[in-house]
Enzyme design. Sequence first.
Site, PDB file in Angstrom:
ATOM      1  N   HIS A   1      -0.194  15.233 -28.511  1.00  0.00           N
ATOM      2  CA  HIS A   1      -0.833  13.940 -28.252  1.00  0.00           C
ATOM      3  C   HIS A   1      -1.510  13.401 -29.509  1.00  0.00           C
ATOM      4  CE1 HIS A   1      -1.010  14.857 -23.665  1.00  0.00           C
ATOM      5  NE2 HIS A   1       0.086  14.193 -23.994  1.00  0.00           N
TER       6      HIS A   1
ATOM      7  N   ARG B   1      -1.908  23.185 -12.807  1.00  0.00           N
ATOM      8  CA  ARG B   1      -1.030  22.202 -13.447  1.00  0.00           C
ATOM      9  C   ARG B   1      -1.345  22.052 -14.931  1.00  0.00           C
ATOM     10  NH1 ARG B   1       0.802  16.693 -10.257  1.00  0.00           N
ATOM     11  NH2 ARG B   1       2.156  15.861 -11.870  1.00  0.00           N
TER      12      ARG B   1
ATOM     13  N   HIS C   1       8.529  11.977 -27.513  1.00  0.00           N
ATOM     14  CA  HIS C   1       7.547  12.861 -26.892  1.00  0.00           C
ATOM     15  C   HIS C   1       7.955  14.345 -26.996  1.00  0.00           C
ATOM     16  CE1 HIS C   1       4.411  14.287 -24.285  1.00  0.00           C
ATOM     17  NE2 HIS C   1       5.301  14.818 -23.469  1.00  0.00           N
TER      18      HIS C   1
ATOM     19  N   GLU D   1      -3.690  17.830 -10.119  1.00  0.00           N
ATOM     20  CA  GLU D   1      -4.005  18.278 -11.476  1.00  0.00           C
ATOM     21  C   GLU D   1      -5.440  18.798 -11.594  1.00  0.00           C
ATOM     22  OE1 GLU D   1      -3.109  15.279 -14.415  1.00  0.00           O
ATOM     23  OE2 GLU D   1      -1.945  16.753 -15.531  1.00  0.00           O
TER      24      GLU D   1
ATOM     25  N   LYS E   1       8.805  23.066 -12.423  1.00  0.00           N
ATOM     26  CA  LYS E   1       7.821  21.989 -12.438  1.00  0.00           C
ATOM     27  C   LYS E   1       7.418  21.659 -11.002  1.00  0.00           C
ATOM     28  CE  LYS E   1       5.823  17.858 -13.741  1.00  0.00           C
ATOM     29  NZ  LYS E   1       5.740  16.636 -14.485  1.00  0.00           N
TER      30      LYS E   1
ATOM     31  N   HIS F   1       0.752  20.286 -25.822  1.00  0.00           N
ATOM     32  CA  HIS F   1       0.411  18.866 -25.742  1.00  0.00           C
ATOM     33  C   HIS F   1      -0.883  18.482 -26.457  1.00  0.00           C
ATOM     34  CE1 HIS F   1       3.766  18.799 -23.047  1.00  0.00           C
ATOM     35  NE2 HIS F   1       3.613  17.519 -22.756  1.00  0.00           N
TER      36      HIS F   1
ATOM     37  N   ASN G   1       0.485  21.537 -19.953  1.00  0.00           N
ATOM     38  CA  ASN G   1       0.092  20.885 -21.207  1.00  0.00           C
ATOM     39  C   ASN G   1       0.290  21.784 -22.422  1.00  0.00           C
ATOM     40  OD1 ASN G   1      -0.625  18.288 -20.357  1.00  0.00           O
ATOM     41  ND2 ASN G   1      -2.562  19.056 -19.549  1.00  0.00           N
TER      42      ASN G   1
ATOM     43  N   GLU H   1      10.561  19.989 -23.250  1.00  0.00           N
ATOM     44  CA  GLU H   1       9.842  20.347 -22.022  1.00  0.00           C
ATOM     45  C   GLU H   1      10.529  21.514 -21.284  1.00  0.00           C
ATOM     46  OE1 GLU H   1       6.911  18.991 -21.481  1.00  0.00           O
ATOM     47  OE2 GLU H   1       6.934  16.909 -22.207  1.00  0.00           O
TER      48      GLU H   1
ATOM     49  N   LYS I   1       3.406  11.640 -10.501  1.00  0.00           N
ATOM     50  CA  LYS I   1       2.567  10.797 -11.361  1.00  0.00           C
ATOM     51  C   LYS I   1       3.348   9.538 -11.711  1.00  0.00           C
ATOM     52  CE  LYS I   1       0.536  13.950 -14.474  1.00  0.00           C
ATOM     53  NZ  LYS I   1      -0.139  13.989 -15.770  1.00  0.00           N
TER      54      LYS I   1
ATOM     55  N   ARG J   1       0.817  -1.228   0.000  1.00  0.00           N
ATOM     56  CA  ARG J   1       0.000   0.000   0.000  1.00  0.00           C
ATOM     57  C   ARG J   1       0.841   1.263   0.000  1.00  0.00           C
ATOM     58  NH1 ARG J   1      -2.637  -3.079   3.754  1.00  0.00           N
ATOM     59  NH2 ARG J   1      -4.526  -4.072   2.979  1.00  0.00           N
TER      60      ARG J   1
HETATM   61  N1  LIG Z   1       5.318  10.703 -14.717  1.00  0.00           N
HETATM   62  C1  LIG Z   1       5.331  11.781 -15.461  1.00  0.00           C
HETATM   63  O1  LIG Z   1       4.883  12.853 -15.056  1.00  0.00           O
HETATM   64  C2  LIG Z   1       5.908  11.696 -16.838  1.00  0.00           C
HETATM   65  C3  LIG Z   1       6.115  12.878 -17.575  1.00  0.00           C
HETATM   66  C4  LIG Z   1       6.705  12.750 -18.840  1.00  0.00           C
HETATM   67  C5  LIG Z   1       7.060  11.510 -19.331  1.00  0.00           C
HETATM   68  N2  LIG Z   1       6.837  10.403 -18.592  1.00  0.00           N
HETATM   69  C6  LIG Z   1       7.212   9.079 -19.093  1.00  0.00           C
HETATM   70  O2  LIG Z   1       8.614   9.039 -19.237  1.00  0.00           O
HETATM   71  C7  LIG Z   1       8.936   8.070 -20.232  1.00  0.00           C
HETATM   72  C8  LIG Z   1       9.989   8.639 -21.142  1.00  0.00           C
HETATM   73  O3  LIG Z   1      11.133   8.933 -20.389  1.00  0.00           O
HETATM   74  P1  LIG Z   1      12.574   9.092 -21.072  1.00  0.00           P
HETATM   75  O4  LIG Z   1      12.478  10.033 -22.197  1.00  0.00           O
HETATM   76  O5  LIG Z   1      13.550   9.346 -19.987  1.00  0.00           O
HETATM   77  O6  LIG Z   1      12.759   7.670 -21.767  1.00  0.00           O
HETATM   78  P2  LIG Z   1      13.484   6.330 -21.294  1.00  0.00           P
HETATM   79  O7  LIG Z   1      13.354   6.125 -19.841  1.00  0.00           O
HETATM   80  O8  LIG Z   1      12.958   5.278 -22.192  1.00  0.00           O
HETATM   81  O9  LIG Z   1      14.992   6.645 -21.640  1.00  0.00           O
HETATM   82  C9  LIG Z   1      15.380   6.812 -22.990  1.00  0.00           C
HETATM   83  C10 LIG Z   1      16.515   5.852 -23.331  1.00  0.00           C
HETATM   84  O10 LIG Z   1      17.725   6.325 -22.761  1.00  0.00           O
HETATM   85  C11 LIG Z   1      18.304   5.339 -21.931  1.00  0.00           C
HETATM   86  N3  LIG Z   1      18.961   6.104 -20.880  1.00  0.00           N
HETATM   87  C12 LIG Z   1      18.390   6.758 -19.838  1.00  0.00           C
HETATM   88  N4  LIG Z   1      19.321   7.446 -19.164  1.00  0.00           N
HETATM   89  C13 LIG Z   1      20.506   7.240 -19.790  1.00  0.00           C
HETATM   90  C14 LIG Z   1      21.837   7.711 -19.567  1.00  0.00           C
HETATM   91  N5  LIG Z   1      22.138   8.587 -18.585  1.00  0.00           N
HETATM   92  N6  LIG Z   1      22.810   7.265 -20.408  1.00  0.00           N
HETATM   93  C15 LIG Z   1      22.505   6.419 -21.428  1.00  0.00           C
HETATM   94  N7  LIG Z   1      21.276   5.971 -21.689  1.00  0.00           N
HETATM   95  C16 LIG Z   1      20.284   6.372 -20.877  1.00  0.00           C
HETATM   96  C17 LIG Z   1      17.181   4.461 -21.514  1.00  0.00           C
HETATM   97  O11 LIG Z   1      17.637   3.175 -21.178  1.00  0.00           O
HETATM   98  C18 LIG Z   1      16.332   4.445 -22.786  1.00  0.00           C
HETATM   99  O12 LIG Z   1      16.834   3.539 -23.724  1.00  0.00           O
HETATM  100  C19 LIG Z   1       7.647   7.705 -20.944  1.00  0.00           C
HETATM  101  O13 LIG Z   1       7.233   6.431 -20.538  1.00  0.00           O
HETATM  102  C20 LIG Z   1       6.672   8.766 -20.451  1.00  0.00           C
HETATM  103  O14 LIG Z   1       5.344   8.303 -20.402  1.00  0.00           O
HETATM  104  C21 LIG Z   1       6.277  10.480 -17.355  1.00  0.00           C
HETATM  105 ZN   LIG Z   2       5.086  16.222 -21.917  1.00  0.00          ZN
END
Ligand SMILES: NC(=O)c1ccc[n+]([C@@H]2O[C@H](COP(=O)([O-])OP(=O)(O)OC[C@H]3O[C@@H](n4cnc5c(N)ncnc54)[C@H](O)[C@@H]3O)[C@@H](O)[C@H]2O)c1
Ligand SMILES: [Zn+2]
Length: 295
Positions: free
Chosen positions: A185, A174, A198, A170, A160, A181, A178, A116, A74, A52
Amino acid sequence: VPAGEASKSLRVAGELYAWLSEQRAERADVILALGGGVVGDLAGYVAATYLRGIALVQLPTSVLAMNDAAIGGKAAVDLAAGKNLVGAFHQPRAVIADTSTLSTLPRRAYLEGFGEVIKHAMILDPELLRQLERRGQALTRANPDIDALTEVTARSARLKALIVSSDPHERGLRAILNYGHTIAHAIESVTGYSEYLHGEAVSIGMAGAARISERMGLIDEETLTRQLDLQRAFGLPLQASGLARDAVLDAMLMDKKVVDGKARFILLEGIGHAVVRDDVPAELIEETVRGLVSP
Ligand SMILES: NC(=O)c1ccc[n+]([C@@H]2O[C@H](COP(=O)([O-])OP(=O)(O)OC[C@H]3O[C@@H](n4cnc5c(N)ncnc54)[C@H](O)[C@@H]3O)[C@@H](O)[C@H]2O)c1
Ligand SMILES: [Zn+2]
């Protein structure tokens, strides 16, 4: 866990629950999420639900995760039906970003993250915009200046955090995060999340939102040009090609944020001033999307 969005699944979450119970993890333990946004969202979801809820510390290693995904609480995994459909709000106890980890990030993923960051500057912070303009070269060269990177990341991440802590669930403010976005999207959905990262889709969406703001007389042309120039300097796209405009328009109207057939846009009233508007004329939306998307 294996790299890639496919790891943000209930299956991998299940493997992590099994591992935690094998290790006899307790309520007083802490999960450390070391990685990009995929790891942050997955580990965050597991931390929110295991026993939990146990404590979480985010250790983001991508530009996107440091400036966006790791902050705000999130957490979610994907279903076959769509992204982020199962999740929770679970605030990390701390977010610790070591910008030196970014030196190994693939170039495209590195630059994408600045979508971003530019967004934060446009909606909230004229000074961050000036920093990005001044340090653009130092940030985008092959071996980025670590001090510039730290300065910009600290400022952008703080923005942020400020917004999400004043609106953790949200409900209001917040929403301005977007910016860009609504169109982003739609582009991601039409391309099945395969064509554009993204931050790239957000960049195209921000070009659209800024243009709409300018056409509605909310910002002048100079502000529009400053944003577009900065996006270009970070190698981010301003247009999408190879997709049908009508499909993008349709996808925008399918979005869950659409109320009474009216798409909701975050627009600029100036640098650092964002507003939520649902009265953008349909013709202006169509004309803007036509300018952004080519078949
Ligand atoms: N929770 C939220 O508020 C929120 C907001 C925006 C995005 N997201 C989520 O985040 C995800 C995207 O995140 P991302 O862009 O970091 O992608 P990711 O986590 O897939 O990382 C991108 C790639 O880089 C690699 N990588 C990460 N750090 C590295 C480093 N220092 N050196 C070498 N390689 C590295 C990873 O293994 C991956 O292959 C999506 O799933 C998205 O939905 C969440
Ligand atoms: Zn975004």
